[in-house]
Enzyme design. Structure first.
Site, mmCIF file in Angstrom:
data_model
loop_
_atom_site.group_PDB
_atom_site.id
_atom_site.type_symbol
_atom_site.label_atom_id
_atom_site.label_comp_id
_atom_site.label_asym_id
_atom_site.label_seq_id
_atom_site.Cartn_x
_atom_site.Cartn_y
_atom_site.Cartn_z
ATOM 1 N N LYS A 1 -43.857 47.027 -45.067
ATOM 2 C CA LYS A 1 -43.580 47.117 -43.612
ATOM 3 C C LYS A 1 -44.386 46.002 -42.953
ATOM 4 O O LYS A 1 -45.583 46.138 -42.724
ATOM 5 C CB LYS A 1 -44.021 48.489 -43.105
ATOM 6 C CG LYS A 1 -43.376 48.953 -41.810
ATOM 7 C CD LYS A 1 -43.683 48.104 -40.606
ATOM 8 C CE LYS A 1 -45.101 48.299 -40.121
ATOM 9 N NZ LYS A 1 -45.471 47.289 -39.083
ATOM 10 N N GLU B 1 -58.028 47.369 -45.281
ATOM 11 C CA GLU B 1 -58.744 46.136 -44.931
ATOM 12 C C GLU B 1 -58.705 46.069 -43.416
ATOM 13 O O GLU B 1 -57.684 45.763 -42.827
ATOM 14 C CB GLU B 1 -58.029 44.961 -45.613
ATOM 15 C CG GLU B 1 -58.933 43.780 -45.829
ATOM 16 C CD GLU B 1 -58.751 42.791 -44.716
ATOM 17 O OE1 GLU B 1 -59.488 42.922 -43.718
ATOM 18 O OE2 GLU B 1 -57.883 41.921 -44.835
ATOM 19 N N CYS C 1 -59.786 38.564 -39.480
ATOM 20 C CA CYS C 1 -60.843 39.591 -39.494
ATOM 21 C C CYS C 1 -62.121 39.069 -40.139
ATOM 22 O O CYS C 1 -63.166 39.703 -39.997
ATOM 23 C CB CYS C 1 -60.345 40.867 -40.155
ATOM 24 S SG CYS C 1 -59.671 40.555 -41.749
ATOM 25 N N GLU D 1 -64.543 42.669 -31.607
ATOM 26 C CA GLU D 1 -63.929 41.646 -32.450
ATOM 27 C C GLU D 1 -63.086 40.769 -31.519
ATOM 28 O O GLU D 1 -62.138 41.250 -30.887
ATOM 29 C CB GLU D 1 -63.062 42.317 -33.513
ATOM 30 C CG GLU D 1 -62.547 41.352 -34.546
ATOM 31 C CD GLU D 1 -61.741 42.042 -35.658
ATOM 32 O OE1 GLU D 1 -61.240 43.149 -35.457
ATOM 33 O OE2 GLU D 1 -61.624 41.417 -36.734
#
Ligand code: SIN
Length: 491
Positions: A188, A264, A298, A395
């Site tokens: 997906k 992750e 990330c 972040e």
């Protein structure tokens, strides 16, 4: 909806742009007949439209994967490896087209997209080699008298959920080990970047992946479709790359069925420059750690902690280097940093700049939203950033580098560890033993010393704390798709 055929003008790209689901080896429309638009973040133009998978389509993909699973698990490891190796060759042969496709739907600069295709293909090559190394072992029980036979079986039907920031590499980093281990898959992809996933599935099919082993279901209804697939008793594993928030949601869903998980998740990487750092190396590393993929990674350096003795010099050099970086439309010559994925992402990163400045940070370079169409933010360096600013707490996922200074390295390590995230971290020092001591003290799954990139298909990529569970890449990545079975044998 109009498709820009001039941009997607090769047979591979045109097939991807046809935008159909891949279920059981067939390219088909969504059961609802609905489609959704894929937009070029560099100029806002519609590139293509794509079939919008429903819950029923997701479950049809699970059924197709289930039907293919036993035969694929029974295929000789060498044969599975050869499918992956042919897919690596095909990706390499189609590198330029795939790079163009990534730039068009993701916005990143073409040089970055080419690098991503190389990186992504290497996962297929690595796991083509690992397919034959799903070893078990035989040991003698400590009490003697019996043999502990440990065998490895494929974990089973794997649902793979991938993000938009590395649309090729995050797909191959999951598909490579899953297929090598003998698992059938449903992929997906992110709704922002489904075309790359469709092109990869096309190449894997050409490489010999049997019908049903790789299924692809782009959808705007990610929540309901993934939830239904995970609730299906035939699914055995979910692997997700994306935000910690969504990861936590999927973990709760996975818990209901005790699925194997690989997560992750978000990062907040510190970049520590010690007083003895080689500043040429530190600036070159910082630049790539911050600006690779426009900071939309990330593992991007999120917080710069620089020793007070070298901070002024570091900021001057880093500011000059960032100011030289050419930001613009990803396909244009010489562009190094492309568009951000969408307006929301661009506005969030810009909001972080505004917040830092209001809190007292000084803009060394950048700081402005640019471009009349598309989603661009200037590479931005912020000196004297207060620790309370959002830039240090969130972040950023954009080309913004906040800097704070320290005098005691233990203080920098404490700041670095003062977050729930623990994905990547970076240390700069000429003294390897000092750098290794700092690396040991950092609560992170990956540490780069005197470099700005840690990603490597042969290395175990993954995080501590809220940054995730499990590893991708390396031999560890294969183990995520294997289930040990212990057989006690009286010999
Ligand atoms: C990510 O940002 O999720 C992955 C980056 C990488 O593999 O280098």
């Amino acid at each position: 909806m109009a498709v820009l055929t001039t941009a997607l003008d090769t047979p591979l790209l045109a097939r991807a742009a046809a935008g159909r689901l891949l279920v059981g080896g067939e390219w088909r429309e969504a059961s609802s007949g609905e489609r959704f638009a894929v937009v070029d973040p560099g100029n806002g133009a519609v590139l293509a439209d794509v079939a919008d998978a429903t819950v029923d389509d997701g479950l049809a993909a699970v059924a197709a994967a289930d039907a293919a699973a036993d035969a694929w698990a029974a295929t000789a490891p060498r044969e599975r490896g050869e499918v992956l190796r042919r897919a690596f060759d095909l990706m390499t042969a189609h590198r330029d087209e795939l790079a163009r496709l990534i730039t068009l739907e993701n916005g990143k600069a073409l040089t970055e997209a080419r690098a991503e295709v190389g990186y992504a293909a290497e996962f297929l090559r690595w796991y083509s080699e690992e397919a034959v190394r799903a070893d078990g072992r035989a040991t003698t029980s400590p009490a003697g008298g019996s043999t502990i036979l440990t065998r490895m079986a494929p974990v089973g039907l794997s649902v793979l959920v991938t993000p938009w920031n590395f649309p090729a590499a995050m797909a191959t980093r999951k598909l490579g080990p899953a297929l090598a281990a003998g698992c059938a898959t449903v992929l997906k992809p992110a709704a922002e970047t489904p075309l790359t996933a469709l092109a990869l599935a096309d190449l894997l099919t050409t490489a010999g992946a049997p019908p049903g082993v790789v299924n692809v279901v782009p959808t705007r209804a990610a929540g309901p479709v993934v939830r239904a697939m995970l609730a299906d008793p035939r699914a055995r594993k979910v692997s997700f790359t994306g935000s910690t928030q969504v990861g936590q949601l999927l973990l709760r869903q996975a818990a209901d069925r005790v699925l194997r998980v690989s997560m992750e998740l978000g990062g907040n990487a510190p970049f520590i420059v010690l007083a003895d750092a080689d500043l040429d190396v530190a600036v070159a590393s910082a630049l790539v750690a911050k600006l690779r993929n426009g900071g939309q990674s990330c593992v991007a350096a999120n917080r710069f902690y620089v020793h007070a003795r070298v901070a002024e010099e570091f900021c001057a050099r880093m500011g000059a280097a960032m100011a030289r970086v050419r930001t613009g439309y990803g396909l244009d010559d010489g562009v190094e940093v492309g568009a951000m994925i969408n307006e929301r992402a661009r506005d969030k990163a810009h909001g972080i700049v505004v917040d830092a400045v209001e809190a007292g940070a000084r803009v060394v370079t950048g700081g402005r939203v640019i471009g009349s169409s598309g989603f661009f933010l200037e590479p931005t360096l912020l000196a004297d950033t207060p620790h309370t600013a959002r830039a240090f707490r969130e972040e950023i996922f954009g080309p913004v580098a906040p800097v704070a200074t320290f005098t005691d390295p233990d203080e920098a390590v404490a700041w670095a560890n003062g977050t729930d995230a623990g994905l990547a971290a970076f240390v700069q020092s000429r003294d390897l033993s000092t750098a290794l001591a700092v690396a040991d003290a950092l609560e992170a799954g990956m540490v780069g010393i005197n470099r700005g990139v840690v990603s490597d298909p042969a290395a175990p990529f993954g995080g501590w704390k809220h940054s995730g569970l499990g590893r991708e890449g390396g031999h560890e990545g294969l183990l995520e798709y294997l289930e040990p079975k212990y057989v006690a044998v009286s010999w």
